[in-house]
Design a protein around this motif. Structure first.
Motif, PDB file in Angstrom:
ATOM      1  N   GLU A 453       0.830  -1.214   0.000  1.00  0.00           N
ATOM      2  CA  GLU A 453       0.000   0.000   0.000  1.00  0.00           C
ATOM      3  C   GLU A 453       0.862   1.260   0.000  1.00  0.00           C
ATOM      4  O   GLU A 453       0.581   2.242   0.712  1.00  0.00           O
ATOM      5  N   LYS A 454       1.892   1.213  -0.818  1.00  0.00           N
ATOM      6  CA  LYS A 454       2.782   2.356  -1.010  1.00  0.00           C
ATOM      7  C   LYS A 454       2.571   2.889  -2.428  1.00  0.00           C
ATOM      8  O   LYS A 454       2.867   2.185  -3.398  1.00  0.00           O
ATOM      9  N   PRO A 455       2.063   4.117  -2.565  1.00  0.00           N
ATOM     10  CA  PRO A 455       1.792   4.657  -3.908  1.00  0.00           C
ATOM     11  C   PRO A 455       3.004   4.636  -4.829  1.00  0.00           C
ATOM     12  O   PRO A 455       2.877   4.367  -6.024  1.00  0.00           O
ATOM     13  N   ALA A 481      -5.780   3.010  -6.911  1.00  0.00           N
ATOM     14  CA  ALA A 481      -5.075   2.338  -5.814  1.00  0.00           C
ATOM     15  C   ALA A 481      -6.057   1.636  -4.879  1.00  0.00           C
ATOM     16  O   ALA A 481      -6.001   1.777  -3.648  1.00  0.00           O
ATOM     17  N   PHE A 482      -6.961   0.840  -5.464  1.00  0.00           N
ATOM     18  CA  PHE A 482      -7.885   0.050  -4.647  1.00  0.00           C
ATOM     19  C   PHE A 482      -7.102  -0.873  -3.721  1.00  0.00           C
ATOM     20  O   PHE A 482      -6.141  -1.519  -4.131  1.00  0.00           O
ATOM     21  N   GLU A 512     -13.699  13.929 -10.875  1.00  0.00           N
ATOM     22  CA  GLU A 512     -12.466  14.413 -10.257  1.00  0.00           C
ATOM     23  C   GLU A 512     -12.709  15.032  -8.892  1.00  0.00           C
ATOM     24  O   GLU A 512     -11.962  14.777  -7.933  1.00  0.00           O
ATOM     25  N   ASN A 513     -13.744  15.829  -8.764  1.00  0.00           N
ATOM     26  CA  ASN A 513     -13.980  16.537  -7.501  1.00  0.00           C
ATOM     27  C   ASN A 513     -14.363  15.607  -6.359  1.00  0.00           C
ATOM     28  O   ASN A 513     -14.215  15.968  -5.192  1.00  0.00           O
ATOM     29  N   ASP A 514     -14.874  14.413  -6.709  1.00  0.00           N
ATOM     30  CA  ASP A 514     -15.270  13.455  -5.675  1.00  0.00           C
ATOM     31  C   ASP A 514     -14.146  12.505  -5.280  1.00  0.00           C
ATOM     32  O   ASP A 514     -14.274  11.773  -4.291  1.00  0.00           O
ATOM     33  N   ASN A 517      -7.396  13.268  -2.975  1.00  0.00           N
ATOM     34  CA  ASN A 517      -6.159  13.744  -3.598  1.00  0.00           C
ATOM     35  C   ASN A 517      -5.270  12.570  -4.005  1.00  0.00           C
ATOM     36  O   ASN A 517      -4.638  12.590  -5.062  1.00  0.00           O
ATOM     37  N   ALA A 518      -5.236  11.542  -3.158  1.00  0.00           N
ATOM     38  CA  ALA A 518      -4.410  10.369  -3.460  1.00  0.00           C
ATOM     39  C   ALA A 518      -4.940   9.633  -4.688  1.00  0.00           C
ATOM     40  O   ALA A 518      -4.160   9.172  -5.527  1.00  0.00           O
TER      41      ALA A 518
END
Length: 621
Positions: A453-455, A481-482, A512-514, A517-518
């Motif tokens: 779980e590291k982007p 990144a599910f 996009e707005n929903d 940020n990640a």
């Protein structure tokens, strides 16, 4: 099994009294429901099903159509009618007359006109990026079909392993989203009717109960055809998922099997051993082979015996029917290693001969490169003489290598060396560029969680997937990144819903707005590199040259005579310097490189730096 030749049938009909009663045959079922004129094959097998239909004999008086023979099943309720449809036969109806003593029934069978659309049946290649999704978990475009009266399993969205209500319409409504990511092909897990009990949870589609119908909770045959056509209009290809190893135990066949050897006897063979390596093992015991090929995948999935000639013809013909009817561009065949090898080779050969531009990838979940390569077509030196006709295999070795590379400390045989070792064995494949490569899929834990779980790890792995050889497949949700769901969710933990795909969801990841940020950061990365890939001939058709990883850094190049791409994977916790001298054989003549993600220019006339935990992709100039 009774095989009735045309001459016998003619004499039988001549002996019948001229006084014949016209009589309807109640609930007559005919498969395929219709066929097409001017098909690549002249053969057509009709499966007729009705009470005591085996006591009837068919006759046909239509120019260009020849009745070859008729086969009565072990059950008296089946009659298989084998025809030859001449190349000059026009589209339209022709009559088939069924006679039993003084009883007679005539019905019209339809030959449709084949589509002339040049966008159909295009195949897929290393030019493509495949987006794999499960219709039930992607989006619900039509809530009215979530639960269908008379079907066994209702929608239960609160249950992780239940049916959630996603459908074809939902996927269609979000094709713009899929295309914006840079994807060029869509692979849907099976859409066949899976009318299984709620206890089994057949939302995944791999337990077919009718192979000629789309599950009504997904939509209809017409909706699937419209979906394919819409994808083609948008420049997206469609890959259809099929299963010839097994069916669901609620398939209508199971109440009245056509032949005693239509499915394997579970009381004798039990469940399969799930060891695909046995199929290519020169020393395998017959006991193990029988368990693999004849054992049921699970208790709810009867195992088909493709040695039955009528079943083999049925399955091949069903494939050709769907290709012609829907216009799909490729097939992913589930559990390719489990049925009889000779049948699978015949199936692949006949499909590709009928549709030369088509492509097929077979699921080949095995543990080594050698076991994987065995199944690809044109592989030289097969000591057992097996001749496969399968163009593409699912490259599990790339998945294993990436998984291990990011979960092992760097060493002589670990870390990035795992990727190097996997690719260094490519000589074993007849054409590794045709391998379908992936980080994860619907049967494997989510890759983001697998990589800690590291982007930064997911970005590194994704860039590798987009730039190494082969045909990339991306599992839906990877772009966001599910994470893997809780262990008590079972397979549902790998198959989460796309938030926003259902009315009333708190937010929509399609907007996009929903997105967090990640999520936007990962999606933007995926979109940038995937869209760049669409126009890179070096990636689509170029050769691969790589350097042995050193100090947790792996460098490779993809190149043609006119284009060159350099890829640097730096697994270290700090930045690393890349030596121009070490890589001069591939850097000679190039002064700069453009970072395809950041658009920054890198000076290649001297050593340069790659940031920590980064896969840098440079287009050389």
């Amino acid at each position: 099994m009774k095989v009735l030749k045309p001459l016998f049938c003619l004499l039988l009909l001549l002996s019948i009294s001229s006084v014949t009663q016209a009589q309807s045959i109640k609930n007559l079922k005919v498969e395929p429901p219709f066929w097409f004129a001017n098909m690549p094959t002249e053969k057509l097998q009709l499966m007729l099903y009705a009470e005591d239909i085996g006591n009837y004999r068919a006759s046909i008086d239509a120019e260009g159509i020849t009745l070859v023979n008729q086969v009565v099943g072990d059950s008296p309720n089946y009659l298989f009618v084998n025809l030859l449809i001449g190349k000059d036969v026009k589209a339209g109806d022709f009559d088939i007359t069924l006679t039993n003593g003084k009883k007679q029934h005539t019905f019209a069978y339809t030959l449709n006109t084949r589509s002339a659309d040049a966008n159909r049946n295009q195949g897929f290649s290393a030019e493509d990026v495949i987006y794999l999704l499960m219709p039930d978990r992607f989006a619900n475009g039509n809530p009215d079909n979530d639960t269908i009266e008379g079907m066994l399993e209702p929608a239960r969205r609160s249950y992780p392993s239940g049916r959630h209500g996603g459908d074809i319409q939902g996927v269609k409504e979000h094709l713009d989203y899929i295309k914006s990511l840079g994807m060029t092909a869509v692979w849907l897990t099976p859409v066949f009717e899976n009318d299984q009990t709620p206890e089994y949870k057949a939302y995944h589609g791999y337990a077919a109960t009718d192979m000629y119908k789309v599950d009504r909770r997904f939509g209809s045959n017409a909706e699937f055809l419209d979906f394919v056509e819409t994808c083609h209009e948008m420049g997206l290809k469609v890959i259809m998922d099929m299963i010839h190893n097994h069916i669901g135990d609620q398939h209508w066949w199971m109440k009245d099997l056509p032949f005693n050897n239509w499915v394997h006897d579970k009381s004798v063979y039990g469940n399969t051993n799930y060891r695909g390596t046995i199929a290519s093992d020169p020393y395998a015991a017959q006991f193990d082979k029988d368990k693999l090929q004849k054992g049921w995948f699970v208790t709810e999935m009867p195992d088909l015996d493709q040695r039955n000639p009528q079943l083999a013809d049925y399955l091949i013909q069903n494939t050709l029917w769907w290709i012609e009817y829907s216009g799909v561009d490729g097939i992913r065949m589930d559990t390719y290693l489990y049925p009889y090898q000779d049948y699978m080779a015949r199936w692949a050969k006949e499909v590709i001969e009928a549709y030369p531009d088509f492509n097929i990838v077979g699921e080949s979940w095995v543990e080594t490169v050698a076991h994987e390569a065995y199944w690809q077509q044109n592989l030289p030196g097969q000591s057992d003489g097996y001749e496969s006709h399968l163009p593409s295999v699912t490259d599990f070795q790339i998945h294993f290598a990436v998984r291990d590379a990011f979960n092992q400390d760097f060493g002589w045989e670990s870390g990035l060396m795992k990727i190097y070792y996997a690719l260094s064995q490519d000589r074993l494949y007849s054409d590794p560029m045709k391998n379908v490569i992936f980080l994860d899929n619907h049967d494997i834990h989510r890759i983001y969680s697998t990589l800690g779980e590291k982007p930064e790890h997911l970005k590194m792995a994704y860039a590798f997937l987009m730039t190494t050889r082969g045909i990339p497949q991306v599992y839906y949700g990877t772009e966001l990144a599910f994470k893997q769901g809780p262990a008590d969710w079972g397979d549902g933990g790998k198959r989460a819903d796309m938030p926003g795909g259902w009315a009333g969801d708190e937010r929509s990841v399609f907007t996009e707005n929903d997105r967090t940020n990640a999520e936007n950061d990962m999606l933007n990365y995926v979109s940038k590199i995937t869209n760049w890939r669409k126009n890179s001939k070096a990636i689509h058709e170029g050769k691969l040259l790589h350097f042995v990883p050193e100090n947790n850094v792996y460098v490779y190049f993809r190149y043609t005579d006119n284009e060159r791409v350099m890829v640097v994977m730096n697994m270290n916790e700090e930045a690393t310097t890349i030596s121009k001298a070490k890589h001069i054989e591939m850097l000679r003549g190039y002064a700069t490189g453009t970072n395809v993600v950041t658009d920054a220019t890198v000076d290649l006339t001297k050593d340069f730096t790659v940031p920590a935990k980064t896969t840098m992709v440079l287009e050389l100039h």
